[in-house]
Enzyme design. Structure first.
Site, short mmCIF file in Angstrom:
data_model
loop_
_atom_site.label_atom_id
_atom_site.label_comp_id
_atom_site.label_asym_id
_atom_site.label_seq_id
_atom_site.Cartn_x
_atom_site.Cartn_y
_atom_site.Cartn_z
N GLU B 47 0.75 -1.21 -0.03
CA GLU B 47 0.10 0.10 0.17
C GLU B 47 0.79 1.20 -0.12
OE1 GLU B 47 -0.79 -2.60 1.79
OE2 GLU B 47 -2.90 -3.18 1.26
N HIS B 116 -10.08 -4.49 10.99
CA HIS B 116 -10.63 -4.65 9.95
C HIS B 116 -11.99 -3.76 9.81
CE1 HIS B 116 -7.65 -7.65 8.73
NE2 HIS B 116 -8.25 -7.50 7.50
#
Ligand SMILES: Cc1ncc(C[n+]2csc(CCOP(=O)(O)OP(=O)(O)O)c2C)c(N)n1
Lengths: 358, 315
Positions: B47, B116
């Protein structure tokens, strides 16, 4: 590595409350006369236990008893079981979200694991963590982590603490080949090599990161080569044979323990299921999957046992072992099913040590 | 995305599983086939790397759309967004633009646990130099994305995984929703409920329940969190005299706290009571289904809070 150095494989479960009846946890010892075969039968039992627990997890997910993400370890059992067999009980293990098999291999009870998956307060993380966060402090299982690569520097930190304290422990850090692209991997490896930390980095290369094959995620396919730039020892092999995994990881563990140096080991393996339960795995062919299933390390270990005489007609030993796994799994499912859910009161207590900061 | 890529060949899509896999949530289905691997680019799990690549491409004239599989993983790229995307224009004295879109699903997604389930909009809306939008309806998802792609600043589009299955009318073709404009999605006179993304639907459900209890609630769907449309909010509060803000994410700081500050400053005389917030509880998100539901803003908690704001506490 010599057989004496191998760690005992049956360990005490996490909490008395999750302890299964003695009958179910005691592995039969059918081969007392032949230590090597007895050892293989113990590893086989662990692999079978993992396979069966994972199958029950899949069922629990299909029945709606398990929510969120569920990443199964089916097909990869020989990696976790073989690697952890080379450890002492007080060595540390840390891994990703694909953590059920590793946790069981490190000694977590199937009860604590399945109860966690079912979101019950008797689960290893009191139902707060779920599938991706299997923690068992008593067995030095330092968790499953959800952010790819995030736990790799943490693993280096655990090894740092061992070196700092001189406690002689080794840390095993598991991750998928997908993690090799992320910064945390490189920073963790770099620091472990620079500071000579007693750690073994184990890349479980199962050929896919979700739907991405290794050919599309890495410019160089050999993950173990990454060790070279950090001046680290490396190894690379297939996980077809659990004893071979134990032997090869054992060499790296010995190096970590005796010389205090890290190793990067790439273990080639394969997951038989999709990335998670929501992945139909359309990116690979049935033929490819079948080819790998033909090399199933669990079936291979079983064949070895049979060939060594365990499966003779009238010989109940293998059968007893497999029945004891069934009983242990059935007991764990029942326990998970019947356990209570956590109450809201656990939330504050589990957020801070001491009073809630607001 | 397809329309914007047809319209402007500087626009490309980059992220994990956006191509061959057709998107982790099938958002980019068919796009690789249509545009080819030059413009629909699968990345490894890196990322920080691909966010940085996007920023680099943007400052020399391309217009990247960078997808995070979920916004949780943008934390790994936070440095790139905070230190580079947001600062590029200012630190270059206005010489460089950074026309980039970061998008992906945000906030809760049912039992995926604490790592998450982050509502990242609060963290990014804090940062000057970034724009942050969070659509609640399919038409706005399209219109805001188009505006984001055409904007010359970094724009972060917070989608909701739990709304990907939500169906609604989407205007064909040129439908652009200006950044920074809220909309009133239900008119009412007793109280204003401000919400965005998934919680707009929570607020609407609560408003329907409240109507049966004789309370007429107005629901403002913010759509854009930075810039924040305080005109629409203030005008609504001047009519209703009370405000409850509903959002996912924790109460400490955040969008709700910002709104409370602005509205009490800009509409102090119009307010008949304190501004109340309904947020995710102030703890990491638990896995247990029961506890997760209890932590997240639900219609019943909104109803109770509205009644409290109106001084009509349920006994
Ligand atoms: C930083 C980050 N980005 C993306 C994800 C989403 N994600 C979860 S697992 C995964 C694939 C990982 O593959 P690999 O490392 O090979 O491990 P495997 O799942 O095959 O065991 C991805 C992309 C994540 N969890 N963290």
């Amino acid at each position: 590595m010599s057989a004496e150095k191998r760690a005992p494989l049956t360990r005490a479960p996490a909490h008395p409350s999750v302890q299964a009846p003695a009958r179910a946890t005691q592995a039969p010892s059918p081969l007392g006369a032949n230590p090597e075969l007895e050892h293989l039968s113990k590893l086989y039992r662990q692999m079978l236990l993992i396979r069966r627990v994972e199958e029950e997890s899949a069922r629990g997910y299909a029945e709606g008893k398990i929510g969120g993400f569920l990443h199964l370890y089916i097909g990869q059992e020989a990696v976790g079981v073989g690697a952890i067999a080379s450890l002492r009980p007080d060595d540390y293990v840390i891994t990703t979200y694909r953590d059920h098999g590793i946790a069981l291999a490190k000694g977590m009870s199937p009860r604590a694991l399945l109860a966690e998956l079912f979101g019950k307060v008797t689960g290893c993380s009191r139902g707060l963590g779920g599938s991706m966060h299997m923690f068992d402090k008593e067995h030095h299982m330092l968790g499953g982590y959800g952010i790819v690569g995030g736990h790799i520097p943490i693993a280096a930190g655990v090894a740092f603490a061992s070196k700092y304290r001189g406690d002689g422990r080794v840390t095993l850090c598991f991750f998928g080949e997908g993690a090799v692209s992320i910064g945390g991997f490189h920073e963790g490896m770099g620091l472990a090599a620079l500071w000579k930390l007693p750690i073994v980095f184990i890349c479980e290369n199962n050929e896919y990161a979700m739907g991405t094959p290794i050919s599309r995620s890495m410019s160089v396919e050999d993950v173990s080569l990454k060790a070279l730039g950090y001046g680290m020892d490396r190894d690379r092999f297939f996980a077809d044979d659990v004893l071979e995994v134990e032997r090869r990881i054992g060499e790296a563990v010995q190096r970590a323990r005796e010389q205090g140096t890290p190793t990067l080991v790439e273990v080639r393996t394969y997951r038989f299921r999709g990335h998670s339960m929501s992945d139909p795995a359309k990116y690979r062919t049935q033929a490819e999957l079948e080819e790998h299933k033909n090399r199933d390390p669990l079936a291979r270990a079983r064949r070895r046992l049979v060939e060594s005489g365990l499966g003779e007609p009238g010989d109940p030993r293998l059968d007893d072992l497999e029945k004891s796994v069934e009983a242990e799994v059935a007991d764990a499912v029942k326990f998970a099913h019947e356990s209570p859910e956590p109450g809201l009161d656990v939330l504050e207590q589990s957020t801070y040590s001491g009073p809630f900061a607001y | 995305m397809i329309e914007e890529m047809d319209r402007d060949d500087r626009v490309f899509l980059m992220g994990e599983e956006v191509g061959h896999y057709q998107g982790a949530y099938k958002v980019s289905e068919g796009m690789l086939e249509k545009f080819g691997p030059k413009r629909v680019i699968d990345t490894p799990i890196a990322e920080a790397g691909f966010a940085g690549v996007g920023i680099g491409a943007a400052i020399v004239g391309l217009r990247p759309i960078i997808e995070f599989m979920t916004w949780n993983f943008s934390a790994v790229a936070f440095d790139q967004i905070l230190n580079n995307a947001a600062k590029m224009r200012q630190m270059s004295g206005g010489q460089l633009e950074c026309p980039i879109v970061f998008r992906g699903p945000n906030a809760s997604a049912r039992q995926v646990g604490s790592q998450h389930s982050h509502a990242m909009e609060h963290i990014y809306a804090h940062v000057p130099g970034l724009k942050v939008v969070a659509p609640a309806f399919p038409a706005d998802a399209k219109g805001l994305l188009k505006a984001a792609v055409r904007d010359d600043n970094p724009v972060l589009v917070m989608e909701s995984e739990t709304l990907y299955g939500f169906k609604g009318d989407v205007p064909e073709g040129e439908h652009v929703v200006a950044l920074g404009k809220a909309q009133i999605v239900r008119a009412g006179k007793d109280i204003t409920i401000a919400a965005y993304a998934r919680t707009t639907h929570v607020a609407l459900e609560a408003a329907a329940t409240l109507e049966r209890a004789g309370v007429s609630a107005e629901v403002v769907d913010l759509r854009s969190l930075r810039p924040l449309d305080d005109n629409t909010l203030v005008a609504s509060v001047e009519r209703t005299h009370r405000l409850v803000v509903v959002h996912e994410g924790w109460p400490y700081g955040g969008v709700g706290a910002e709104i409370a500050d602005r509205v009490q400053r800009l509409a102090f005389d119009a307010l008949d009571g304190p501004i109340l917030r309904v947020t995710t509880l102030d703890v990491p998100m638990p896995y247990s289904a029961k506890l997760e539901l209890a932590c997240m803003p639900q219609p019943d908690r909104v109803v109770a809070t509205v009644l409290r704001a109106l001084g009509r506490e349920q006994s």
